[in-house]
Design an enzyme around this catalytic site. Structure first.
Site, mmCIF file in Angstrom:
data_model
loop_
_atom_site.group_PDB
_atom_site.id
_atom_site.type_symbol
_atom_site.label_atom_id
_atom_site.label_comp_id
_atom_site.label_asym_id
_atom_site.label_seq_id
_atom_site.Cartn_x
_atom_site.Cartn_y
_atom_site.Cartn_z
ATOM 1 N N ASP A 559 0.858 -1.176 0.000
ATOM 2 C CA ASP A 559 0.000 0.000 0.000
ATOM 3 C C ASP A 559 0.903 1.238 0.000
ATOM 4 O OD1 ASP A 559 -2.229 1.579 0.176
ATOM 5 O OD2 ASP A 559 -2.857 0.894 2.151
ATOM 6 N N ASP A 634 -8.924 3.837 -1.830
ATOM 7 C CA ASP A 634 -9.796 4.135 -0.699
ATOM 8 C C ASP A 634 -11.114 4.738 -1.140
ATOM 9 O OD1 ASP A 634 -7.702 3.169 0.698
ATOM 10 O OD2 ASP A 634 -6.924 5.120 1.312
#
Lengths: 959, 486
Positions: A559, A634
């Site tokens: 990430d 996200d």
């Protein structure tokens, strides 16, 4: 995982007062949706503003035909900018598979300009070019055997690619080619004074930064001492932002000065362009005249907004253009910040307007114009000339490779949350799946599992015995993914940090020290993944004896690899940081690509090259498909985010990245139960199927919403598992061909304009059409069933529908409208077990859907599901076909060897008529009668337990 | 058991044709039939009966269909055909457990994984029999402790039922002991609770008595104060009368020796040239310099002087006579102070009463068994935090730096209707950054000690605690325990 909420929630209150204040300030001004002010518009990005200000039709570039050199495979030619006399070198190659490559660089750059390495899988093989004609106005070259020609016009320079009498594509037809040559910085006032004073001056300038400093400008122009040898830039203006740029509180020193490049492409006859992910926008790209261009610059965008051209986590500079005649592609190989402008001569016209034009015969040909602008590097563009969509996929795959073939288990369901708190939590969630009889393959651990955000470590209390936990999962044939982000905590007690620092592997700031930014661990440095030795070292850290607590059923998630730097400009790294000879500016969009590459390599190496890796990445670039999966970052628990997951993954699939998914349920905020159920139903039919949730949201494991909803979610997940053989086969196919798995309708129906802008439904491979329910409280959906010669079977009811129609489908909460194309055979495993690995040896059911010609075709691919042995021909690949009432299985790969215990337990033939008897003939020549059941109402014939091995030759005759 | 296993191994996928009766299965059958009848016996005795049944069973012939309990045997009597249990379809009996799903309800494949809705019966002799989903048959994972679910899989499952049974028995015994001990302790706590309740009631009555007494006292003091004031006024009047020649403007009384209010000025102060007219509000306010009340000393020192000097208000030749206050003034003050004290005491007692009433209004269980928790607090350290549960009061979390955060204050009982005292909720703790506030759900479990056993935060700001205490022990649980365990 964006900056603010995560930061706010993981720090202890007393330590984070200043952060909290900052957060409150942000929060009070805008509680939801992206803070646009954090990210640059084109106007705020100096080179974009500069380039966009140029008007078409004034190209200063001229081809110097006398400099042309043509070898068998390569044409070179100099271009000159008549304004400043800077010369460029144009290279043109004909590549195998109908691709033309055009490279433009400075003939004699002051220093080398960055050329993107490692993205192309090899130096693309070339094909001969030949000169057809030449005069003082230009040159005509033949592009191989097809009647394709390149016309190079000299004044102004222009390049047209023709096929027959059609222009496929024109370069610099609008004269927007620019190449900001590297230059010495002229003596400016700030240069002459000492550095201390200079910085003071800089500060003063920053205060008044809205205007260029006229004095400095004058001085620069007046000073004759510092002219680059080939440049005569009397006419050139030093504009604001050429040698320094400020955004918010961040200053970007630009020691190399202006270096932008730009080129325009005209696409006659084209009204539909696609690709250039990642953007939260429609599948069909919009024109950008009335706003910002689409931006490609990998960024950690907090709470991204939908339907706009802002940059997101990844960037693939590939655009596809399509009309009923042809599909082409443009691959702009450049890793710097890039903006793409799109305009169209038909964009403003209504359907009626177009019709009027048509009737009056006054219409100009529709045309789309595209312009690429990058901050640095060179122009290196691959023109993929199709002509079919699949040709373009194969052309692009020949350049950057195909989707990696993932372990079968990774196509199952993934259960993620930020965070599963401790081993006990993991165990109880795992048990919850068994208790509620919902299959899953992977459980995920986000950043909280580490010892203080030190990746490769475990929290000593919460995850004290990770191997025990992993063994527990392994006993159930399940797996785990643990996060490893590329920001490394600056902490002299942290082994990873010490090693990277001592090896000098960190990215350097402009002054030569290790760059430090702020991320989850607090102060963090960033390994320089552009170094092959760094990547090799990183890969070695995944060895079982290096990564303590890791086991073979543990995989990795990368990430924050844009890279995300909380206190950096636009939440990323300063552009003037240094990677060896290059600035971060030159390479930015490649960072995430390399992180995933090195990680995947680590997972391969730890097994001695035997096991396939699984690595999920958030940032990506062209070629990232070779290293694993990506997700759309996200997102939020909102219906629009559910909808946008379709075009976002479709766009990625078009540019090679097939293993795509969105966080099921939405990352931010808490979904309503209805939205959650609908999202599972969507996710079950997208390539990467993972539920994920933000730390601050309530728990949402599938069984927390009452038995009815648990049942709905269970059913969606089970549908996924029954289709795993089909998914796996699709991945194998994608791995072989580069074709997208989740694909837009137009890819299969390229001549049906009704499909061109469809992005509320999609195909999986060729044979499954999915129209998920994405409206709250929906009572029905209208699906477009393409193909006038097609029939489509509802996979749940087996009802048959004709193609080329808009079909209204009433829906309930349990409905997932999915259709199987008549003419296809889809293998399923209907014994859904608790994980995909548990289903390995299970028998297959073949769903044979007959088309109007009463034929059908399909494939069956089987291998061990997790090793690279398929590369050694250890697999079964069979063609299943039904014609003339005979269903047969023939070997597609006679040289491959693999045995399976799986057998065929059932054959379901949709659209069949009732036979009088059914005979199975196996390879050993034996005949046997099969029992069958015929449902006359739906014309479904079910053959009971034919029982042959899935790897064997056989035929079944209906009489 | 070896012959049984061998027999299983012979089968290919599909046709299960093992005709030989298995010792284990018969035993299981008996166990199953016995189960319902023996439930009232204790575990040792049941075990003896089972063993007896096993020996006796050696003489009974019947074909066993894999994966069913004996109560389902009647559906699987060997005939030519088999009727799906839901009655939907008739199939040849050979198709039972032939690894192909014919019945919609999965009833034809109780022993294979063929039916999506099927279930497999683990006999688990020596432990608890139970059903598993068909999908767990031959999936390579040992689910039944008797290994019966993995009869055709590479998994090497051991029969662990005996061990598990023993563990279970030991566990159940332990639980029993805990329960017995817990119930004993609970009884004590109930008794204590009753006493405590009575004590609290007595305390309440006592307080109420005190309050009553205080009220009487209060009235007495009020009366005395009133008396003293009356006296003071008289004295003042007398004073004024004796001094009539001098005063032009009269301060008629001074009720409050320390300050003077607008009302007082209005009623007590008159102008010499027009003694009949009362001062207006504004005039009085003006005299006081704009405030509604003023300290007398200050009044005299400033405003009065100003007034008497007559440069701001045109009132001529006014004066005010103040002498040292006479004794009656002190008596009045004294009584006022006394009254205040009594009033305060009365207030305090009333507050205590209301507190106590509030506490007593809380539901402490049917027998006041939870009452003893009232003033207690229980702590537990979990990772870097110390959690404190003060039942019926509040829950807090303290980090290593010492910062304390409220995780909620007493809300209510929140157990299922069957036993509402099994769960407590504490609400409205410190707000969370994304809205809402921290809440804690406390589950009460039976144990011999009263202690906080675990704290978790499954979602942000939502805490769950496991709180063990004898008073959570339920006799009904004891009975159920015996019935279900073994």
């Amino acid at each position: 995982m964006p900056l603010l909420p995560r930061l706010a929630s993981y720090l202890h209150p007393e330590r984070m007062v200043p952060v909290l204040v900052l957060w409150l300030a942000v929060c009070l001004t805008e509680t939801w949706a992206v803070d646009r002010g954090n990210f640059k518009t084109c106007d705020q990005s100096a080179f974009c503003k500069r380039q966009r200000a140029l008007k078409p039709g004034e190209s200063p570039y001229r081809a110097l035909l006398e400099t042309m050199e043509l070898t068998n495979t390569r044409l070179t030619l100099q271009l000159i900018n008549d304004n400043n006399k800077v010369r460029l070198l144009l290279e043109l190659y004909r590549l195998q598979g109908n691709i033309t490559r055009v490279k433009i660089n400075e003939l004699k750059p002051l220093k080398p300009r960055y050329e993107v390495p490692d993205v192309l899988i090899r130096e693309p093989p070339t094909e001969p070019l030949s000169l057809l004609s030449q005069d003082e106005n230009g040159v005509v070259l033949s592009l191989g055997s097809e009647s394709q020609r390149v016309i190079i016009s000299a004044r102004p320079f222009r390049l047209d690619i023709m096929e027959g009498s059609d222009v496929l594509m024109s370069l610099n037809s609008r004269g927007l080619l620019t190449f900001e040559h590297l230059r010495m910085r002229k003596d400016t006032f700030s240069y002459k004074v000492t550095s201390t004073v200079a910085s003071v001056w800089d500060n003063i300038k920053r205060v008044f930064s809205s205007q260029a400093d006229p004095e400095a400008e004058k001085k620069e122009e007046a000073d004759p001492a510092n002219q680059a040898e080939t440049t005569k830039d009397e006419e050139e203006k030093v504009e604001d932002g050429m040698w320094e740029e400020t955004f918010k509180s961040h200053s970007d020193s630009k020691p190399n000065g202006p270096s932008a490049i730009s080129l325009d492409f005209s696409l006659p006859g084209v009204e539909h362009v696609y690709g250039i992910p990642e953007h939260a926008d429609t599948l069909r790209l919009k024109t950008t005249e009335n706003g910002d261009p689409y931006r490609l610059y990998n960024l950690d965008v907090f709470q991204y907004e939908l339907y706009n051209p802002m940059a997101l986590y990844g960037a693939v500079p590939v655009m596809l253009a399509h009309n009923t005649q042809r599909t082409t592609g443009i691959f702009w190989l450049n890793a710097a910040e890039t903006w793409v402008d799109i305009s169209s001569n038909t964009a403003g016209k209504t359907v009626f307007g177009k019709m009027l034009d048509y009737v009056q015969g006054s219409s100009e040909t529709p045309q789309t114009d595209v312009r690429w602008i990058s901050e640095s590097g060179i122009i290196d563009v691959f023109l993929m000339l199709g002509p079919t969509p699949k040709d373009v996929f194969s052309q692009y795959a020949s350049l950057t490779g195909t989707q990696s073939f993932p372990p079968l288990a990774s196509l199952g369901y993934h259960q993620c949350r930020w965070n599963y708190n401790d081993q006990e939590d993991v165990q109880s969630v795992d048990a919850g799946f068994d208790q509620h009889d919902i299959p899953y393959d992977f459980i995920w651990l986000d950043i909280e599992h580490t010892d203080g955000k030190r990746y490769f470590t475990w929290d000593p209390h919460k995850f004290a015995t990770p191997k025990e936990m992993l063994q527990g999962l392994m006993d159930k044939k399940r797996k785990l993914v643990a996060i490893v982000d590329p920001h490394i905590k600056v902490d002299s007690n942290y082994k990873i940090h010490n090693e990277i620092r001592s090896k000098g592997f960190y990215i350097k700031n402009k002054d030569g020290g290790d760059y430090e930014g702020w991320c989850w661990p607090g102060s963090a440095s960033y390994p320089d993944f552009f170094r092959a030795d760094m990547r090799a070292w990183w890969a070695s850290m995944f060895a079982y004896d290096q990564y303590e607590g890791s086991m073979e059923n543990m995989y990795t998630w990368n990430d924050m690899n844009e890279p995300s730097v909380f206190n950096g400009p636009e939440v990323t790294m300063h552009k003037d940081t240094v990677h060896g000879a290059w600035e971060h500016r030159d390479v930015h969009n490649l960072y995430g690509f390399y992180v995933q590459m090195a990680t995947a390599e680590g997972l391969i190496q730890r097994s001695g090259g035997v096991e396939r890796p699984f690595v999920l990445t958030r940032a990506f670039f062209a070629g990232s498909q070779r290293y694993g999966a990506v997700w759309t970052g996200d997102n939020a628990a909102e219906w629009d985010h559910l909808k946008i997951s379709i075009p976002m993954c479709l766009s990625l699939g078009l540019v090679g990245i097939s293993f795509c998914g969105a966080d099921v349920g939405g990352f931010f905020k808490s979904p309503s139960t209805e939205l959650l159920v609908r999202w599972y139903q969507m996710g079950a039919y997208q390539p990467f199927f993972r539920a994920h949730a933000h730390l601050d949201t309530p728990r949402r494991e599938p069984w927390l919403f009452g038995p009815e909803n648990t049942a709905l979610i269970r059913e969606a997940v089970r549908q996924r598992y029954t289709l795993l053989p089909y998914w796996y086969q699709q991945f194998y196919h994608a791995h072989r061909t580069g074709e997208p798995i989740m694909r837009p309708l137009w890819v299969e129906y390229p001549q049906d304009p009704a499909t061109f802008a469809v992005d509320d439904e999609f195909l999986i491979g060729r044979d499954l059409l999915v129209h998920p329910v994405t409206e709250e409280g929906a009572r029905g959906v209208t699906a477009y069933l393409p193909g006038k010669d097609e029939v489509w079977f509802d996979v749940h009811t087996f009802q048959k529908h004709n193609g080329a129609q808009n079909l209204y489908i009433p829906v309930t909460m349990s409905s997932i409208p999915v259709f199987q194309r008549g003419g296809s055979i889809i293998p399923r495993k209907v014994r859904v077990r608790r994980s995909s690995t548990c289903m390995e040896h299970d028998p297959y059911t073949l769903y044979v859907a007959l088309n109007l010609q009463r034929t059908a075709e399909g494939e069956l691919y089987i291998d061990d599901g997790h090793t690279f042995n398929y590369e050694k021909k250890e697999f079964i690949h069979r063609r299943l076909s039904f014609a003339k009432n005979i269903l047969s299985s023939v070997n597609l790969a006679p040289d491959a060897q693999f045995t399976t215990r799986s057998w065929i337990e059932r054959v379901v033939i949709l659209g069949a008529s009732k036979p009088s008897k059914v005979t199975l003939k196996t390879a050993d020549g034996q005949d046997s009668q099969l029992e069958f059941d015929f449902d006359a109402s739906m014309s479904v014939l079910t053959l009971r337990k034919p029982g042959m091995n899935a790897g064997a030759d056989w035929t079944v005759m209906l009489q | 058991m070896r012959h049984v296993t061998a027999c299983f191994r012979k089968r290919k996928h599909g046709e299960f044709k093992c005709l030989s009766r298995s010792f284990k299965q018969v035993l299981a059958g008996f166990y199953e039939t016995g189960r319902r009848e023996f439930t009232v016996l204790d575990s040792d005795m049941r075990f003896q009966v089972i063993v007896a049944a096993v020996f006796w069973s050696g003489f009974v012939e019947s074909r066993k269909v894999r994966g069913i309990s004996s109560s389902y045997k009647r559906f699987y009597k060997e005939r030519k055909s088999f009727l799906c249990i839901d009655g939907s379809k008739i199939i040849p009996f050979e198709q039972v457990n032939d690894d192909y799903c014919d019945c919609e309800d999965g009833s034809d494949e109780p022993g294979t994984s063929a039916c999506p809705r099927g279930r497999f019966y683990c006999t688990n002799l020596g432990f608890r029999p139970h059903y598993i989903p068909s999908s767990r048959v031959n999936d390579g994972i040992c689910d039944c402790c008797d290994a019966s679910d993995e009869y055709n899989s590479p998994a090497h499952c051991q029969n662990t039922c005996w061990n598990l049974g023993q563990k279970e028995r030991a566990y159940v015994e332990g639980q029993m002991r805990t329960l017995d001990e817990g119930l004993r302790l609970k009884q004590q706590l109930i008794e204590e609770g009753v006493l405590l309740w009575r004590e609290k009631q007595a305390q309440l009555r006592e307080l109420q008595q005190v309050a009553e007494d205080l009220q009487i006292k209060l009235e007495e003091h009020r009366r005395r104060k009133h008396e003293a004031e009356r006296l003071k006024e008289q004295t003042l009047k007398a004073l004024e009368a004796g001094d009539s020649g001098k005063g032009r403007i009269l301060m008629r009384s001074c009720c409050n020796p320390y300050s003077i209010t607008v009302d007082e000025v209005k009623t007590k102060v008159v102008l010499v040239h027009d003694e009949e007219r009362l001062l207006s509000e504004d005039e009085a306010l003006g005299l006081l310099g704009g405030g509604h009340q003023i300290d007398l000393t200050k009044f005299r020192r400033t405003l009065w002087d100003v007034l008497t000097r007559g440069d701001s208000v045109k009132v001529r030749s006014i004066s005010l006579h103040f002498q040292h206050p006479p004794r009656c003034f002190f008596a009045a003050e004294w009584e006022a102070t006394n009254l205040k004290k009594v009033e305060e005491a009365y207030e305090t007692v009333n507050m205590e009463i209301s507190d106590l009433r509030k506490k007593l209004a809380i539901d402490y269980g049917t027998d006041w068994e939870f009452l003893f928790l009232n003033s207690q607090c229980y702590k537990l350290k979990v990772y870097e935090y110390i959690y404190t549960l003060c039942p019926f009061n509040q829950v807090t979390q303290k980090n290593t730096a010492g910062t304390e955060v409220s995780l909620g204050t007493w809300g209510m009982w929140a157990g299922m209707p069957k036993n509402q005292y099994s769960q407590m909720v504490y609400e409205n703790g410190e707000p969370c950054w994304q809205g809402g506030s921290r809440t804690t759900t406390v589950t009460l479990t039976c144990g011999t000690e009263t202690a906080l056993r675990s704290v978790k935060e499954p979602s942000k700001c939502q805490y769950i605690m496991d709180f063990q205490t004898p008073v959570a022990c339920q006799p009904v649980l004891k009975q159920r325990g015996i019935h279900s365990e073994l």
